[in-house]
Write a protein that holds these residues in place. Structure first.
Motif, mmCIF file in Angstrom:
data_model
loop_
_atom_site.group_PDB
_atom_site.id
_atom_site.type_symbol
_atom_site.label_atom_id
_atom_site.label_comp_id
_atom_site.label_asym_id
_atom_site.label_seq_id
_atom_site.Cartn_x
_atom_site.Cartn_y
_atom_site.Cartn_z
ATOM 1 N N LEU A 43 0.891 -1.848 -0.372
ATOM 2 C CA LEU A 43 0.371 0.207 -0.442
ATOM 3 C C LEU A 43 0.979 0.711 -0.581
ATOM 4 N N THR A 44 1.782 1.460 -0.037
ATOM 5 C CA THR A 44 3.054 2.404 0.320
ATOM 6 C C THR A 44 4.079 2.678 -1.376
ATOM 7 N N LYS A 45 3.346 3.824 -1.497
ATOM 8 C CA LYS A 45 4.017 4.477 -3.147
ATOM 9 C C LYS A 45 5.403 5.005 -2.435
ATOM 10 N N VAL A 46 6.577 4.931 -3.589
ATOM 11 C CA VAL A 46 7.146 4.985 -3.723
ATOM 12 C C VAL A 46 7.826 6.581 -4.782
ATOM 13 N N THR A 47 7.940 7.116 -4.865
ATOM 14 C CA THR A 47 8.168 8.189 -5.689
ATOM 15 C C THR A 47 8.932 9.262 -6.521
ATOM 16 N N VAL A 48 10.138 9.077 -7.167
ATOM 17 C CA VAL A 48 11.206 9.308 -7.885
ATOM 18 C C VAL A 48 10.738 10.593 -8.180
ATOM 19 N N ASN A 49 11.550 11.967 -8.355
ATOM 20 C CA ASN A 49 11.621 13.249 -9.065
ATOM 21 C C ASN A 49 12.892 13.958 -10.063
ATOM 22 N N TYR A 50 13.018 13.336 -10.514
ATOM 23 C CA TYR A 50 14.392 13.454 -11.265
ATOM 24 C C TYR A 50 14.839 14.000 -12.973
ATOM 25 N N SER A 51 15.467 14.530 -12.896
ATOM 26 C CA SER A 51 15.918 15.102 -14.463
ATOM 27 C C SER A 51 17.125 14.049 -14.753
ATOM 28 N N ARG A 52 17.264 14.364 -16.131
ATOM 29 C CA ARG A 52 17.785 13.181 -16.962
ATOM 30 C C ARG A 52 19.282 12.694 -17.906
ATOM 31 N N PRO A 53 20.626 13.371 -17.312
ATOM 32 C CA PRO A 53 21.920 14.091 -18.495
ATOM 33 C C PRO A 53 22.044 12.978 -19.499
ATOM 34 N N ASN A 54 22.214 13.443 -20.196
ATOM 35 C CA ASN A 54 23.075 11.504 -21.221
ATOM 36 C C ASN A 54 23.988 11.465 -21.012
ATOM 37 N N VAL A 55 24.461 10.712 -22.051
ATOM 38 C CA VAL A 55 25.764 10.169 -21.742
ATOM 39 C C VAL A 55 26.629 11.540 -22.940
ATOM 40 N N VAL A 56 25.540 11.471 -24.213
ATOM 41 C CA VAL A 56 26.318 12.290 -24.984
ATOM 42 C C VAL A 56 25.694 13.644 -24.400
ATOM 43 N N LEU A 57 26.954 15.279 -24.613
ATOM 44 C CA LEU A 57 26.341 16.492 -24.021
ATOM 45 C C LEU A 57 27.129 16.984 -25.042
ATOM 46 N N ALA A 58 26.426 18.028 -26.404
ATOM 47 C CA ALA A 58 26.850 18.803 -26.781
ATOM 48 C C ALA A 58 27.810 18.522 -28.315
ATOM 49 N N GLY A 59 27.270 16.813 -28.660
ATOM 50 C CA GLY A 59 27.981 15.920 -29.348
ATOM 51 C C GLY A 59 29.296 15.171 -28.634
ATOM 52 N N ASN A 60 29.404 15.566 -28.033
ATOM 53 C CA ASN A 60 30.421 14.769 -27.112
ATOM 54 C C ASN A 60 29.975 13.742 -25.725
ATOM 55 N N ASP A 61 31.107 12.380 -26.912
ATOM 56 C CA ASP A 61 30.155 11.264 -26.105
ATOM 57 C C ASP A 61 31.324 10.644 -25.235
ATOM 58 N N ARG A 62 30.696 10.503 -23.845
ATOM 59 C CA ARG A 62 31.477 10.635 -22.140
ATOM 60 C C ARG A 62 31.128 9.042 -22.074
ATOM 61 N N SER A 63 30.862 8.444 -22.969
ATOM 62 C CA SER A 63 31.102 6.517 -22.742
ATOM 63 C C SER A 63 32.186 6.207 -21.961
ATOM 64 N N GLY A 64 32.422 5.677 -20.590
ATOM 65 C CA GLY A 64 33.228 5.354 -20.235
ATOM 66 C C GLY A 64 33.777 5.887 -19.526
ATOM 67 N N ASN A 65 33.228 7.091 -19.613
ATOM 68 C CA ASN A 65 33.993 7.951 -18.833
ATOM 69 C C ASN A 65 32.775 9.426 -17.822
ATOM 70 N N ILE A 66 31.736 8.317 -17.685
ATOM 71 C CA ILE A 66 30.528 9.046 -16.180
ATOM 72 C C ILE A 66 31.765 8.791 -15.259
ATOM 73 N N TRP A 67 31.340 7.393 -14.227
ATOM 74 C CA TRP A 67 31.181 7.791 -13.272
ATOM 75 C C TRP A 67 33.083 7.517 -12.559
ATOM 76 N N GLY A 68 33.475 8.665 -12.099
ATOM 77 C CA GLY A 68 34.673 9.061 -11.602
ATOM 78 C C GLY A 68 35.272 10.219 -12.066
ATOM 79 N N THR A 69 34.272 10.682 -12.797
ATOM 80 C CA THR A 69 34.187 11.874 -13.679
ATOM 81 C C THR A 69 33.857 12.819 -13.923
ATOM 82 N N VAL A 70 32.604 12.038 -14.073
ATOM 83 C CA VAL A 70 31.331 12.714 -14.315
ATOM 84 C C VAL A 70 30.932 13.039 -13.282
#
Length: 376
Positions: A43-70
């Motif tokens: 009967l318990t409701k859990v809700t997460v409100n957030y914004s969704r950044p993309n791995v690709v930002l302004a044409g720059n693919d940051r794949s593999g460099n998110i955790w520990g960098t971004v």
């Protein structure tokens, strides 16, 4: 004098344009779009409100460099405020998570409410999950650890698939727990949300019975049946049934529920007495249903007894319904087949053929006759 008035006018105009600039902000699309995900746990409701950044930002693919960098390791220094702050667990405003009831996060109790959600990532891939009272800040820049309500640990681990957009989801959902999963790029963070569903359910049902449902026997019976289906708090279920009987009088349904609760409480004689009282008050249709429940539990002898009593009540009533009589004969034929009494079963089946309200039902009854005659 004129110069003074002119200067005042210019200052007023400047202030006016400053005010317009402050309030007339354009509602433009954001690079990191907003999202909401909700999950019911019992009967318990859990809700997460957030914004969704993309791995690709302004044409720059940051794949593999998110955790520990971004997402940096440890805390970050706020150059303006001088304080250290964690990651906002999303983008734009700080991520928030709401719980409609008290929960346990990774085994630690957290009261119901809405919390700012932040994360500290360690180089060992251990993460600290922070639930903070501040919920309306931009990012984590003004983070104040004195407002922390709970800190628990988790782990950053490899994800089964990549998530270009940061995503919150719920997995392994059951009636009393679920895993909340933050996925981004090739990694994910999981933490368990656990609720005491039975405790919450009994409390909420008790509150509901203080309203209009408490003036109906059906409300009490529904609440008492939860004791049976959840296999818990049988004493409370019995208390609710007794209140219903006291206020509305006994009936077949209430007494049968009472019997089941007494059986669970190991009060066999009282349970048997409740069934006897229920049968005495029952309509033939209610007894028919009781017989069906006995068939389902494998008690064929009790089912035949109930069907025969249902037939007696039907015949002694002023109500005539050919279909009901047809059903009673079908049930008695089937039960006697299971009881290895083919002679009696055939008598009831043949009568059912005569009582069939349509050709379709006549075919069903005739099929039964054929099976019995052929020893099937």
């Amino acid at each position: 004098m004129m110069l003074k008035r002119y200067t005042t006018f210019l200052v007023s105009i400047a202030l006016l344009f400053m005010s317009i600039d402050l309030v007339a902000q354009i509602n433009a699309p954001r690079i990191s779009s907003g999202a909401t995900v909700s999950q019911s746990i019992g009967l318990t409701k859990v809700t997460v409100n957030y914004s969704r950044p993309n791995v690709v930002l302004a044409g720059n693919d940051r794949s593999g460099n998110i955790w520990g960098t971004v997402v940096p390791y440890g805390m970050t220094l706020n150059q303006l405020g001088g304080n250290m702050y964690p990651w906002r667990a999303g983008a734009n405003e700080n991520t928030t998570i709401s719980f409609s009831d008290d929960v346990e996060i990774q085994g630690q109790r957290l009261l119901s409410g809405t919390y700012g959600f932040h994360i500290i990532l360690d180089e060992s891939n251990e993460v600290t999950l922070i639930f903070n009272r501040a919920i309306n800040h931009w990012g984590s820049f003004s983070y104040d650890d004195s407002l922390d309500v709970l800190r628990v640990t988790g782990e950053l681990s490899d994800a089964s698939c990549t998530s270009p957009l940061l995503t919150y989801s719920f997995t392994e959902v059951s009636i009393d727990k679920a895993l909340c999963v933050l996925s981004w790029d090739d990694k994910e963070i999981r933490f368990e949300v656990k609720v005491n569903t039975n405790e919450i359910a009994f409390k909420k049902m008790g509150d509901q019975l203080k309203g209009y449902l408490g003036f109906t026997w059906q409300g009490y019976n529904s609440a008492a049946n939860y004791s049976l289906t959840s296999e818990s708090n049988y004493e409370k279920g019995l208390e609710w049934i007794d209140l219903a009987i006291l206020s509305s009088g006994p009936n077949f349904t209430l007494l049968m529920t009472r019997s089941k609760l007494l059986q669970k409480l190991n009060k066999a004689e009282e349970a048997k007495s409740a069934v006897t009282s229920a049968i005495a008050l029952a309509t033939y249709r209610e007894i028919l249903g009781y017989g069906d429940s006995k068939i389902q539990s494998g008690d064929v002898a009790s089912a035949i007894e109930a069907y025969e009593l249902s037939m007696q009540k039907y015949k002694s009533s002023a109500y005539i319904n050919q279909f009901d009589e047809f059903v009673l004969h079908i049930r008695l034929a089937q039960a006697n087949m299971r009881s290895q009494n083919p002679k009696k079963a055939l008598t009831y089946a043949e009568k059912a053929v005569d009582l069939a309200p349509s050709e379709q039902f006549k075919g069903i009854a005739q099929s039964l006759v054929d099976r019995i005659s052929n020893g099937n």
